[in-house]
Design a protein around this motif. Sequence first.
Motif, PDB file in Angstrom:
ATOM      1  N   CYS A   1      19.426  -3.464  -3.733  1.00 35.96           N
ATOM      2  CA  CYS A   1      18.886  -4.728  -3.212  1.00 35.96           C
ATOM      3  C   CYS A   1      18.564  -5.682  -4.360  1.00 35.96           C
ATOM      4  O   CYS A   1      18.851  -6.883  -4.296  1.00 35.96           O
ATOM      5  N   LEU A   2      18.007  -5.135  -5.432  1.00 32.24           N
ATOM      6  CA  LEU A   2      17.620  -5.954  -6.590  1.00 32.24           C
ATOM      7  C   LEU A   2      18.827  -6.526  -7.329  1.00 32.24           C
ATOM      8  O   LEU A   2      18.696  -7.494  -8.071  1.00 32.24           O
ATOM      9  N   GLU A   3      19.985  -5.922  -7.154  1.00 35.43           N
ATOM     10  CA  GLU A   3      21.201  -6.454  -7.769  1.00 35.43           C
ATOM     11  C   GLU A   3      21.660  -7.727  -7.057  1.00 35.43           C
ATOM     12  O   GLU A   3      22.351  -8.559  -7.628  1.00 35.43           O
ATOM     13  N   LYS A   4      21.264  -7.873  -5.802  1.00 37.43           N
ATOM     14  CA  LYS A   4      21.733  -9.000  -4.998  1.00 37.43           C
ATOM     15  C   LYS A   4      20.728 -10.142  -4.938  1.00 37.43           C
ATOM     16  O   LYS A   4      21.112 -11.295  -4.760  1.00 37.43           O
ATOM     17  N   ILE A   5      19.437  -9.837  -5.047  1.00 39.25           N
ATOM     18  CA  ILE A   5      18.427 -10.863  -4.805  1.00 39.25           C
ATOM     19  C   ILE A   5      17.225 -10.661  -5.719  1.00 39.25           C
ATOM     20  O   ILE A   5      16.896  -9.532  -6.079  1.00 39.25           O
ATOM     21  N   LYS A   6      16.605 -11.754  -6.098  1.00 41.23           N
ATOM     22  CA  LYS A   6      15.405 -11.680  -6.933  1.00 41.23           C
ATOM     23  C   LYS A   6      14.211 -11.274  -6.076  1.00 41.23           C
ATOM     24  O   LYS A   6      13.941 -11.879  -5.037  1.00 41.23           O
ATOM     25  N   ILE A   7      13.509 -10.225  -6.495  1.00 41.46           N
ATOM     26  CA  ILE A   7      12.310  -9.766  -5.799  1.00 41.46           C
ATOM     27  C   ILE A   7      11.086 -10.146  -6.625  1.00 41.46           C
ATOM     28  O   ILE A   7      11.055  -9.954  -7.843  1.00 41.46           O
ATOM     29  N   ASP A   8      10.050 -10.693  -5.947  1.00 40.88           N
ATOM     30  CA  ASP A   8       8.839 -11.130  -6.650  1.00 40.88           C
ATOM     31  C   ASP A   8       7.781 -10.033  -6.707  1.00 40.88           C
ATOM     32  O   ASP A   8       7.075  -9.895  -7.704  1.00 40.88           O
ATOM     33  N   ILE A   9       7.654  -9.278  -5.616  1.00 42.56           N
ATOM     34  CA  ILE A   9       6.622  -8.228  -5.545  1.00 42.56           C
ATOM     35  C   ILE A   9       7.274  -6.948  -5.034  1.00 42.56           C
ATOM     36  O   ILE A   9       8.002  -6.961  -4.031  1.00 42.56           O
ATOM     37  N   LEU A  10       7.018  -5.843  -5.728  1.00 40.85           N
ATOM     38  CA  LEU A  10       7.530  -4.531  -5.326  1.00 40.85           C
ATOM     39  C   LEU A  10       6.359  -3.681  -4.859  1.00 40.85           C
ATOM     40  O   LEU A  10       5.402  -3.464  -5.609  1.00 40.85           O
ATOM     41  N   LEU A  11       6.407  -3.235  -3.617  1.00 39.60           N
ATOM     42  CA  LEU A  11       5.410  -2.318  -3.066  1.00 39.60           C
ATOM     43  C   LEU A  11       6.099  -0.972  -2.893  1.00 39.60           C
ATOM     44  O   LEU A  11       6.924  -0.794  -1.995  1.00 39.60           O
ATOM     45  N   SER A  12       5.796  -0.020  -3.787  1.00 41.11           N
ATOM     46  CA  SER A  12       6.600   1.206  -3.838  1.00 41.11           C
ATOM     47  C   SER A  12       5.744   2.458  -3.824  1.00 41.11           C
ATOM     48  O   SER A  12       4.674   2.517  -4.441  1.00 41.11           O
TER      49      SER A  12
ATOM     50  N   ARG B   1      13.388  -4.445 -16.051  1.00 40.78           N
ATOM     51  CA  ARG B   1      14.531  -4.807 -16.897  1.00 40.78           C
ATOM     52  C   ARG B   1      15.357  -5.903 -16.233  1.00 40.78           C
ATOM     53  O   ARG B   1      15.918  -6.760 -16.911  1.00 40.78           O
ATOM     54  N   ARG B   2      15.420  -5.864 -14.899  1.00 40.53           N
ATOM     55  CA  ARG B   2      16.204  -6.869 -14.167  1.00 40.53           C
ATOM     56  C   ARG B   2      15.386  -8.132 -13.909  1.00 40.53           C
ATOM     57  O   ARG B   2      15.871  -9.242 -14.072  1.00 40.53           O
ATOM     58  N   TRP B   3      14.160  -7.961 -13.458  1.00 38.64           N
ATOM     59  CA  TRP B   3      13.300  -9.094 -13.098  1.00 38.64           C
ATOM     60  C   TRP B   3      11.933  -8.921 -13.782  1.00 38.64           C
ATOM     61  O   TRP B   3      10.996  -8.396 -13.195  1.00 38.64           O
ATOM     62  N   PRO B   4      11.818  -9.369 -15.030  1.00 41.99           N
ATOM     63  CA  PRO B   4      10.605  -9.121 -15.815  1.00 41.99           C
ATOM     64  C   PRO B   4       9.330  -9.675 -15.178  1.00 41.99           C
ATOM     65  O   PRO B   4       8.239  -9.168 -15.431  1.00 41.99           O
ATOM     66  N   ARG B   5       9.452 -10.727 -14.356  1.00 44.81           N
ATOM     67  CA  ARG B   5       8.257 -11.337 -13.771  1.00 44.81           C
ATOM     68  C   ARG B   5       7.828 -10.671 -12.461  1.00 44.81           C
ATOM     69  O   ARG B   5       6.839 -11.076 -11.855  1.00 44.81           O
ATOM     70  N   CYS B   6       8.586  -9.690 -12.014  1.00 42.77           N
ATOM     71  CA  CYS B   6       8.241  -9.008 -10.764  1.00 42.77           C
ATOM     72  C   CYS B   6       6.919  -8.245 -10.914  1.00 42.77           C
ATOM     73  O   CYS B   6       6.714  -7.501 -11.879  1.00 42.77           O
ATOM     74  N   ARG B   7       6.006  -8.440  -9.958  1.00 44.89           N
ATOM     75  CA  ARG B   7       4.728  -7.718  -9.962  1.00 44.89           C
ATOM     76  C   ARG B   7       4.863  -6.464  -9.092  1.00 44.89           C
ATOM     77  O   ARG B   7       5.567  -6.476  -8.061  1.00 44.89           O
TER      78      ARG B   7
ATOM     79  N   ALA C   1      -1.239  -9.595  -6.214  1.00 46.60           N
ATOM     80  CA  ALA C   1       0.024  -9.757  -6.958  1.00 46.60           C
ATOM     81  C   ALA C   1       0.592 -11.155  -6.753  1.00 46.60           C
ATOM     82  O   ALA C   1       1.079 -11.789  -7.695  1.00 46.60           O
ATOM     83  N   ALA C   2       0.533 -11.651  -5.505  1.00 50.02           N
ATOM     84  CA  ALA C   2       1.026 -13.005  -5.216  1.00 50.02           C
ATOM     85  C   ALA C   2       0.204 -14.049  -5.968  1.00 50.02           C
ATOM     86  O   ALA C   2       0.739 -15.037  -6.494  1.00 50.02           O
TER      87      ALA C   2
END
Length: 547
Positions: free
Chosen positions: A43-54, A72-78, A119-120
């Motif tokens: 999913c992260l290869e296709k679209i920029k994600i801002d917040i990851l809840l994992s 590594r892909r989206w350094p600003r992702c929280r 995070a937001a």
Amino acid sequence: MYRLLIVDNEPKIVKGLQQLFEEEIALELEVYRAFSASEALACLEKIKIDILLSDIRMPGMDGLELHRQVTRRWPRCRVVFLSGYDDFRYVQAALRQGGVDYVLKTDGDEAIVAAVAKAAEMLSEQMETERWIRSAAEQINETLPMLRKEYATSLLRGDNQASQLRMDELGIGLSTERKVLMVVGRVDCWRDGLSSRDRTLLSYAIQKMAEELFERTALFSLMTETSRFVWLLQSDAGTTGEEALREEKSDSLALFVQGTLESIQSACKAYLKVAISFATGSGATDWASLPAKYAELNDVLFHGLGEGEEMLLTDRYLVATGKEDKSVYELQARSKLQQLLTMEPEGSQEAREDFAETYLKLKEISLHCRNDVEVLSEIYYGVGYLLISLSNRNRGGQTARESGDYKWSSLGEHASWEQALRYLDERLEGWIHLREEKREENTHSIIRQLQSYIADHLDQDLSLGRLSDIVYLNPSYLSRLFKQQTGVGVLEYTTEMRILKAKDLLSRSMLKIHEIAGRVGFDSANYFGRFFKKETGMTPQEYRERK
């Protein structure tokens, strides 16, 4: 609106959290889901994600490794980690990796929502305008060479008037109150086997050599291309006004420059193994005449003498060859035409405005050259070539041939130059109309394709990421484009279509509520019920009974 990706290997948890956040209107989240770390990475290869809840513990790749891959892909992702285990070692590892928060699944929905909201908030603070302004101020010195080049180029083209304030801001050590001596240089040939990087390094070496040899003068150096450069010189800044005036009148600066250019030529041939030609003014020029002098010196280098290498000529060379009768307007017209032919009028709004302004200036200058058929033919057929090329870009194959855009009246068919200019205006307006028509046609085609896909796939994934794959557009741009054209957002439109479909099925079919829920894209009848009531004010059963 931020994008939230929920990752857990337990589907029930993922779907429950998805419903929780889709109902959390205050956060304005676009929610995505994944049932494994590998699915999340896809999913992260296709679209920029801002917040990851994992989830922090998953089979295969755990949440900590997923976090490393995400940043590594989206350094600003929280990142917010979830776990069913109160394991302090995992807490420490998460915090060391820069996780925004760590929440136990047993803490309840409020704690999870609060962590995502935090995070937001951190993302919002990160995007504050003042922060970007401060960052830009810190980096301004790194952009100065580029800004100097842009400004000096605009002076040579006649797009700007010399401003002392702007020159001081850019650190250009020349005075607009004094005339300036111009030198145009060209590397005639490079040694075999030199890479582009090597050529650039040698060009900078030539600039450094000039700075050392012209140390008694104020020098500004501009590299217009790898093989071409322009130097602007004035007497040393320490020279008094009267002394500078005497130097200008006696041409002592010009003599000094010409003598120094001989040394530079010799040094370049001996040490850098490159042959260089120079054309220089025989005297200083006022700033307003800079574009004409630049065109004149380029003309000197173009015609040249002998074998056309290692030349050292002044503008007085034109007198000896009988070419001194070239008017300032002729030189400016050719320079402006060359500029127009290198522009890209299909780019941004600013690029289109620059193109229109340059075209108008060219027309204005051309009126002073109406007795010079050579110059007028260059302008007429040069602009014609450009417009035919632009039209062909917007038409293809048979369409281009049928349109007749390639047909062009000869200059001799026009009774006057003014009539020829009106013809150019008409052709330009025709291309502008074609461009706007084609853009509108492409836009409507994309919107129709999306609306048709949404209508036919209401039971499937209609996330922004999925829809962007259908039409091959960036998700963020697709969202803006759809709203510009339809007046509603993609998600709002999808919701409206699902509600309309659900209403139709409730009133016209005997399908059960959970079957209707599945047909409009909901995994759960309960979630569908809550969603339907929020949108209509009635439960699905109440709506069916009323109908």
